[in-house]
Design an enzyme around this catalytic site. Structure first.
Site, PDB file in Angstrom:
ATOM      1  N   CYS B 106       0.870  -1.197   0.000  1.00 20.56           N
ATOM      2  CA  CYS B 106       0.000   0.000   0.000  1.00 20.56           C
ATOM      3  C   CYS B 106       0.897   1.234   0.000  1.00 20.56           C
ATOM      4  O   CYS B 106       1.603   1.462  -0.978  1.00 20.56           O
ATOM      5  CB  CYS B 106      -1.039  -0.023   1.123  1.00 20.56           C
ATOM      6  SG  CYS B 106      -0.455  -0.348   2.784  1.00 20.56           S
ATOM      7  N   SER B 107       0.848   2.010   1.083  1.00 26.40           N
ATOM      8  CA  SER B 107       1.616   3.252   1.072  1.00 26.40           C
ATOM      9  C   SER B 107       2.168   3.560   2.454  1.00 26.40           C
ATOM     10  O   SER B 107       2.321   4.720   2.807  1.00 26.40           O
ATOM     11  CB  SER B 107       0.730   4.405   0.596  1.00 26.40           C
ATOM     12  OG  SER B 107      -0.412   4.501   1.444  1.00 26.40           O
TER      13      SER B 107
END
Lengths: 219, 198
Positions: B106-107
Site C-alpha cells: 500500500c503506502s
C-alpha cells in the site's frame, strides 16, 4: 487476497519519475479526501486493516489507473456504505436522505491534535511465547487466502532469517474482517535476493518483510 | 498530472463535494476537523522532523545508540509522535550497506517523521520494482551504489515504520545540530538518495 495491491516484483510499470519540488497535493479535492478519511476513521466502525482491505478490493484495472487519493475515496465510500452511514443514493444526490448511526462520535476540530498525536499503536500482549528467535531460519508459508493478508506473494515459499522479534501485534488477517484483534507475534524476516529472485537477483541484495507468526514455518 | 492515470479532476471535485456534504449534513464530520487535519499534514508534520532525528543521532552518540535499540522511544522523546509513527525502526547506512524503504502492499510511510508520502512512493513503478531491482530504481534518482555495497530493502508490511539514517557527510565537523539537520533530505531518509551534499 491476491489483489492489485500486491505489486512487489511485477514488471512493466515503467520508470519511477520523481517530480522536483513535488506539491503535497495535486488537486484541491485530494486534501479533502485525506481529511475525510481520517475524520471518518474516528467514527470507530473500522480500523486500518479493514480500510486497507477495502482499497485492495477495488477491481485491478481501476486500482492501477486511479490516483492514490481516488483509491482512498473509493474505499471510504465503500466503508461508509458497508457500515450504514451513507447510502449510494445519498452519494448520487449529494444530500442526506436518512439518519446517521454514530453522529455522537463525530470528531470535533478541537480533538484533532490529540487524536492525530495519539495515533493507533498495535502492540498487544500475547500469552504464548514466541515460536521463533533471532537467527532462526523460517519459510514464508505458501498461502493464498481470498481474504486480507499482509504476506506479499513474492516472499511466499521462500526461506529467510528472523532478524527481529517485535512483540505481539494486532493480526490484520483477522482484524480486517471484524474478527477481533487476535494478536500474534510479529517478526522481521530477511531474505537474500537470490532466495526471492534466483539468478535474476541484483548483486548484494536483501529484502525484509514484517511477518506475523502464522505466516511462517520453521525449516 | 505527473502520473499516467486519466484526468478525473472535474468528476472527483463533484463526488468529493457530494460526500462531504452528506457527511456534514448527517453530523458525522465536522468540516473544521477536516481543515485541521489538512493543516496538520500540510504545515506541521514533515521531513524536518526526521531531519532533526538524524542530526541528533549524528551529534549525540548516546542518542544514536538509543535510536538503534528503541527508535520508537528515542523519536517520541523529540516530540514526534502520532499516526504512522507509533512503532518506529531506524536503519543506519554504513560504508558497507545502504538501506531503502518501501511498502509494496500500500503506502505505509513514517508520517510522524517524514509527513505524507510523495506520489511516486505510492505508485506502482516504485512499489513493484524496488524490491527486485533497487539499484536500477536508485539510479533513476541519480543514486549509483557500487556493487560492493549491499542494498537492504525494508518492505513495510506491518505497523512498523522505517526511517533511514544516512551517513554524516565528511567535512561537517564544525556544523551545529540545526545546520546539520538542514542537510538531511526526505529522499535520503527513504533511502533513494545516499550522499548528502554540504
Amino acid at each position: 487476497m491476491n489483489g492489485p495491491q500486491d505489486l512487489g516484483g511485477q514488471m512493466g510499470f515503467g520508470p519511477v519519475a520523481p517530480e522536483p519540488d513535488e506539491p503535497l497535493f495535486h488537486a484541491e479535492w485530494e486534501p479533502r479526501v485525506l481529511g475525510l478519511t481520517l475524520a471518518c476513521g474516528a467514527l470507530g466502525h473500522w480500523g486500518i486493516d479493514e480500510s486497507r482491505h477495502a482499497r485492495e478490493s477495488i477491481p485491478p484495472a481501476d486500482y492501477l489507473s486511479f490516483s492514490y487519493y481516488r483509491i482512498w475515496f473509493t474505499a471510504l465510500c465503500a466503508l461508509l456504505e458497508r457500515h450504514g452511514e451513507v447510502s449510494a443514493e445519498e452519494l448520487l444526490a449529494g444530500e442526506a436522505l436518512g439518519p446517521p448511526r454514530r453522529a455522537e462520535r463525530c470528531l470535533a476540530a478541537e480533538r484533532v491534535p490529540g487524536v492525530l498525536s495519539a495515533g493507533g499503536p498495535t502492540e498487544r500482549a500475547v500469552a504464548a511465547p514466541a515460536a521463533f528467535g533471532v537467527g532462526d531460519m523460517v519459510r514464508a508459508r505458501v498461502m493464498h487466502p481470498a481474504t486480507h493478508t499482509r504476506l506479499p506473494r513474492y516472499v511466499r515459499g521462500c526461506v529467510g532469517r528472523i532478524e527481529a522479534v517485535h512483540g505481539g501485534h494486532v493480526f490484520p488477517d483477522a482484524s480486517a474482517h471484524g474478527l477481533g484483534e487476535a494478536p500474534e507475534w510479529l517478526y522481521t524476516v530477511a531474505f537474500d535476493g537470490t532466495a526471492l529472485w534466483g539468478a535474476d537477483a541484483e548483486p548484494g541484495l536483501s529484502v525484509t518483510v514484517d511477518a506475523w507468526e502464522p505466516y511462517l514455518e520453521r525449516v | 498530472m505527473p502520473h499516467d492515470h486519466h484526468d478525473d479532476t472535474e468528476e472527483m471535485v463533484a463526488r468529493v463535494r457530494a460526500l462531504e456534504t452528506v457527511l456534514v449534513e448527517k453530523g458525522l464530520v465536522d468540516p473544521a476537523a477536516v481543515d485541521a487535519i489538512i493543516e496538520t499534514y500540510s504545515e506541521k508534520v514533515g521531513p524536518k522532523n526526521g531531519a532533526a532525528v538524524v542530526a541528533r543521532a549524528w551529534v549525540d552518540a548516546e542518542f544514536a545508540d538509543w535510536l538503534a535499540r528503541d527508535a520508537t522511544a528515542a523519536i517520541h522523546s523529540l516530540g514526534f509522535t502520532g499516526r504512522q509513527g507509533e512503532h518506529m525502526q531506524a536503519v543506519f547506512n554504513t560504508a558497507g550497506r545502504h538501506n531503502v524503504v518501501v511498502c509494496t502492499l500500500c503506502s505505509c510511510y513514517p508520517w510522524a517523521t517524514l509527513g505524507l508520502p510523495p506520489v511516486w512512493y505510492k505508485a506502482p513503478p516504485y512499489r513493484s520494482r524496488v524490491v527486485i531491482e533497487p539499484r536500477a530504481v536508485l539510479a533513476e534518482f541519480g543514486t549509483v551504489v557500487p556493487e560492493d555495497i549491499e542494498i537492504r530493502v525494508w518492505d513495510s508490511t506491518a505497523e512498523l515504520r522505517y526511517l533511514v539514517i544516512p551517513e554524516r557527510p565528511v567535512g561537517t565537523e564544525g556544523l551545529a545540530e540545526a545546520e546539520l539537520a538542514a542537510l538531511v533530505t526526505r529522499d535520503s531518509m527513504i533511502g533513494v538518495v545516499r550522499e548528502l551534499s554540504v
